[in-house]
Every structure is written in structure tokens, then in C-alpha cells.
Scaffold this motif. Structure first.
Motif, PDB file in Angstrom:
ATOM      1  N   UNK A  49       0.835  -1.196   0.000  1.00  0.00           N
ATOM      2  CA  UNK A  49       0.000   0.000   0.000  1.00  0.00           C
ATOM      3  C   UNK A  49       0.871   1.248   0.000  1.00  0.00           C
ATOM      4  N   UNK A  50       0.359   2.291  -0.627  1.00  0.00           N
ATOM      5  CA  UNK A  50       1.039   3.591  -0.595  1.00  0.00           C
ATOM      6  C   UNK A  50       0.003   4.656  -0.292  1.00  0.00           C
ATOM      7  N   UNK A  51       0.216   5.375   0.789  1.00  0.00           N
ATOM      8  CA  UNK A  51      -0.683   6.436   1.230  1.00  0.00           C
ATOM      9  C   UNK A  51       0.142   7.706   1.363  1.00  0.00           C
ATOM     10  N   UNK A  52      -0.192   8.720   0.576  1.00  0.00           N
ATOM     11  CA  UNK A  52       0.578   9.962   0.608  1.00  0.00           C
ATOM     12  C   UNK A  52       0.535  10.646   1.964  1.00  0.00           C
ATOM     13  N   UNK A  53      -0.473  10.332   2.764  1.00  0.00           N
ATOM     14  CA  UNK A  53      -0.561  10.901   4.114  1.00  0.00           C
ATOM     15  C   UNK A  53       0.230  10.081   5.130  1.00  0.00           C
ATOM     16  N   UNK A  55       3.960   8.868   5.329  1.00  0.00           N
ATOM     17  CA  UNK A  55       5.297   8.848   4.725  1.00  0.00           C
ATOM     18  C   UNK A  55       6.013   7.499   4.790  1.00  0.00           C
ATOM     19  N   UNK A  56       5.961   6.758   5.916  1.00  0.00           N
ATOM     20  CA  UNK A  56       6.654   5.463   5.905  1.00  0.00           C
ATOM     21  C   UNK A  56       6.147   4.504   4.833  1.00  0.00           C
ATOM     22  N   UNK A  57       4.857   4.600   4.471  1.00  0.00           N
ATOM     23  CA  UNK A  57       4.326   3.701   3.445  1.00  0.00           C
ATOM     24  C   UNK A  57       4.930   3.998   2.081  1.00  0.00           C
ATOM     25  N   UNK A  58       5.329   5.234   1.838  1.00  0.00           N
ATOM     26  CA  UNK A  58       5.931   5.603   0.552  1.00  0.00           C
ATOM     27  C   UNK A  58       7.295   4.945   0.415  1.00  0.00           C
ATOM     28  N   UNK A 107      -0.903  16.902  -1.810  1.00  0.00           N
ATOM     29  CA  UNK A 107      -0.552  17.543  -3.081  1.00  0.00           C
ATOM     30  C   UNK A 107       0.906  17.944  -3.199  1.00  0.00           C
ATOM     31  N   UNK A 108       1.617  18.058  -2.083  1.00  0.00           N
ATOM     32  CA  UNK A 108       3.002  18.547  -2.133  1.00  0.00           C
ATOM     33  C   UNK A 108       3.971  17.641  -1.377  1.00  0.00           C
ATOM     34  N   UNK A 109       3.717  17.442  -0.078  1.00  0.00           N
ATOM     35  CA  UNK A 109       4.681  16.724   0.745  1.00  0.00           C
ATOM     36  C   UNK A 109       4.779  15.257   0.356  1.00  0.00           C
ATOM     37  N   UNK A 110       3.641  14.608   0.192  1.00  0.00           N
ATOM     38  CA  UNK A 110       3.653  13.216  -0.249  1.00  0.00           C
ATOM     39  C   UNK A 110       4.336  13.039  -1.592  1.00  0.00           C
ATOM     40  N   UNK A 111       3.977  13.847  -2.606  1.00  0.00           N
ATOM     41  CA  UNK A 111       4.667  13.733  -3.889  1.00  0.00           C
ATOM     42  C   UNK A 111       6.173  13.978  -3.805  1.00  0.00           C
ATOM     43  N   UNK A 112       6.605  14.884  -2.922  1.00  0.00           N
ATOM     44  CA  UNK A 112       8.045  15.097  -2.758  1.00  0.00           C
ATOM     45  C   UNK A 112       8.725  13.814  -2.301  1.00  0.00           C
ATOM     46  N   UNK A 113       8.081  13.095  -1.379  1.00  0.00           N
ATOM     47  CA  UNK A 113       8.643  11.832  -0.910  1.00  0.00           C
ATOM     48  C   UNK A 113       8.555  10.747  -1.973  1.00  0.00           C
ATOM     49  N   UNK A 114       7.511  10.788  -2.794  1.00  0.00           N
ATOM     50  CA  UNK A 114       7.444   9.861  -3.927  1.00  0.00           C
ATOM     51  C   UNK A 114       8.648  10.077  -4.836  1.00  0.00           C
ATOM     52  N   UNK A 115       8.966  11.321  -5.148  1.00  0.00           N
ATOM     53  CA  UNK A 115      10.119  11.588  -5.996  1.00  0.00           C
ATOM     54  C   UNK A 115      11.407  11.127  -5.328  1.00  0.00           C
ATOM     55  N   UNK A 116      11.527  11.385  -4.043  1.00  0.00           N
ATOM     56  CA  UNK A 116      12.736  10.959  -3.330  1.00  0.00           C
ATOM     57  C   UNK A 116      12.939   9.453  -3.424  1.00  0.00           C
ATOM     58  N   UNK A 117      11.887   8.688  -3.181  1.00  0.00           N
ATOM     59  CA  UNK A 117      12.033   7.241  -3.071  1.00  0.00           C
ATOM     60  C   UNK A 117      11.870   6.499  -4.395  1.00  0.00           C
TER      61      UNK A 117
END
Length: 233
Positions: A49-53, A55-58, A107-117
Motif C-alpha cells: 500500500x502507498x498512502x501519501x498521508x 510517509x513510511x508507506x511511501x 498535493x506537495x509533501x507526499x509527492x516530494x517523498x514519492x520523488x525521493x524514493x
């Protein structure tokens, strides 16, 4: 939809946010492309599972999929405009800290972590695209309102642009793109004026995939509408 040309044969695609209207449409379009060998779907309901809210799941999802990479195409098809107890602000007097934090997280913080990982899982000449919105353009803002959504999408654009600059130092052939899908028939657009003129998700997905397919590494970090128009920041 014509087969995508810029990813070669047997390319691998990853769609994050695969249960939304556009996410489902992206998956359907990619599975219909004979050049696509694999479509991997991630959402809050997927395994992993991936939940943008959350962060550990990302990070955990990226680690779980590392063996499937590299992906030639990664699409982040997510966004939050409204929800129970959450609506776009019509004026500054409606701004609330909790709502700002909730919208920025998705819209911002989760996507930033998506890009990081997930950027480490992108092929050296692959494409990563995120769903932004034209209302996130500071230069194009003529009506005001919608503070959280506008600001969070503007922040997403900056995060994508900055990531593109850094990523290009080691992977100059990659494309990182911010996309405006226009008004799409979906739960996100349904309550708002203009929804009557919304386009089907399948049409929007095909248009956006065409935009990604036609962009080159020189366009990395750019902000583009569904019709290929470059949008102002």
C-alpha cells in the motif's frame, strides 16, 4: 490510443494513485499498449500500500518494488481538492491550518517523498510525470480563492522543477514533467462549476500520455497542459 513511441519495446510502467479516475484510465491505456510489458499499480488499497498521508508507506512501497525496476514510466495520478469537512476556500477568512496541512500533505509533501524514493527506480532515460493543475500557476492566477489547492500545486511544481535539475546531473536523458489534466469527469471535479464540460477520464489519460511521449529531456522540469501547451509558473 496509439502505442507510445519514446519508451522502446517491453517498457515497464508504474501508476501511483491507480484507484482514482485518471489512475484507472492510465492503467487501462497502458495495458492496451502492445509495447508495455508491465503495469504496476499502487494505491492505499494495493499490496504494498502507498498512502501519501503516511510517509513510511511511501518508502516501504518503493523498497518493495525495487526488484521490478527500472521503470521507463512513473505516473503520480493523485490530488486532493475537497473531502468531507474540506472545501476550497472562497476567501482568506476561510483559511484553516488543519485544512492547509491536509491538502499540502497529499498535493506537495507526499509527492516530494514519492520523488525521493521512486526516482531511483526510474530508468536513466525514463519519464516521471505528476498531476498538477493550471490553478497552481502563479502567473495565471486571476480569480484568487482556493488558497490551499493553488498553493499546494504551485509547491508541487517547484518541487518537480528542483528535482528535475538535480536528477539531470546524473541522468540527463530523463524527463520529469508536471501536467495539467484539465477538467476531468471524476469525484474531484463533480461538485464544481465547469464539471458539465469535463472530459472523460479515458480521453484525458490518452492526451496526457501523448504529452509525456512527445516531450524530450530538454523539457524536463516543465509544466504542460493536456494539449501540449507549456504553462507559465
Amino acid at each position: 490510443m496509439p502505442a507510445l513511441q519514446s519508451f522502446g519495446t517491453d517498457y515497464r510502467a508504474l501508476v501511483i494513485g491507480s484507484t482514482g479516475a485518471l489512475g484507472r484510465a492510465f492503467c487501462a491505456q497502458l495495458r492496451a499498449d502492445p509495447g508495455c510489458a508491465l503495469v504496476t499499480e499502487l494505491s492505499r488499497q494495493s499490496t504494498p500500500a502507498l498512502d501519501l498521508a503516511d510517509p513510511p508507506s511511501i518508502a516501504a512501497a518503493a523498497q518493495a518494488l525495487a526488484g521490478q525496476g527500472p521503470y521507463q514510466l512513473i505516473l503520480l495520478a493523485t490530488g486532493l481538492l475537497h473531502a468531507p469537512g474540506l472545501a476550497p476556500e472562497k476567501s482568506m477568512s476561510a483559511i484553516e491550518a488543519d485544512a492547509l496541512q491536509r491538502v499540502f500533505q497529499v498535493n506537495s509533501l507526499g509527492p516530494a517523498l514519492v520523488m525521493r524514493h521512486f526516482l531511483p527506480l526510474l530508468a536513466a532515460d525514463g519519464a516521471l510525470a505528476v498531476l498538477s493543475a493550471k490553478v497552481g500557476s502563479i502567473a495565471d492566477n486571476r480569480l484568487g480563492g482556493w488558497y490551499a489547492y493553488r498553493a499546494s500545486k504551485a509547491a508541487l511544481n517547484m518541487l518537480l522543477k528542483t528535482a528535475a535539475i538535480e536528477h539531470a546531473r546524473q541522468h540527463p536523458q530523463a524527463r520529469l514533467l508536471s501536467l495539467h489534466p484539465g477538467t476531468v469527469i471524476s469525484p474531484l471535479s463533480q461538485p464544481f462549476r465547469g464539471a458539465a464540460n469535463a472530459r472523460p477520464a479515458a480521453q484525458a489519460a490518452a492526451e496526457l500520455l501523448k504529452v509525456v511521449d512527445h516531450r524530450t529531456a530538454a523539457d524536463s522540469g516543465g509544466f504542460f497542459a493536456y494539449n501540449g501547451e507549456r504553462l507559465p509558473w
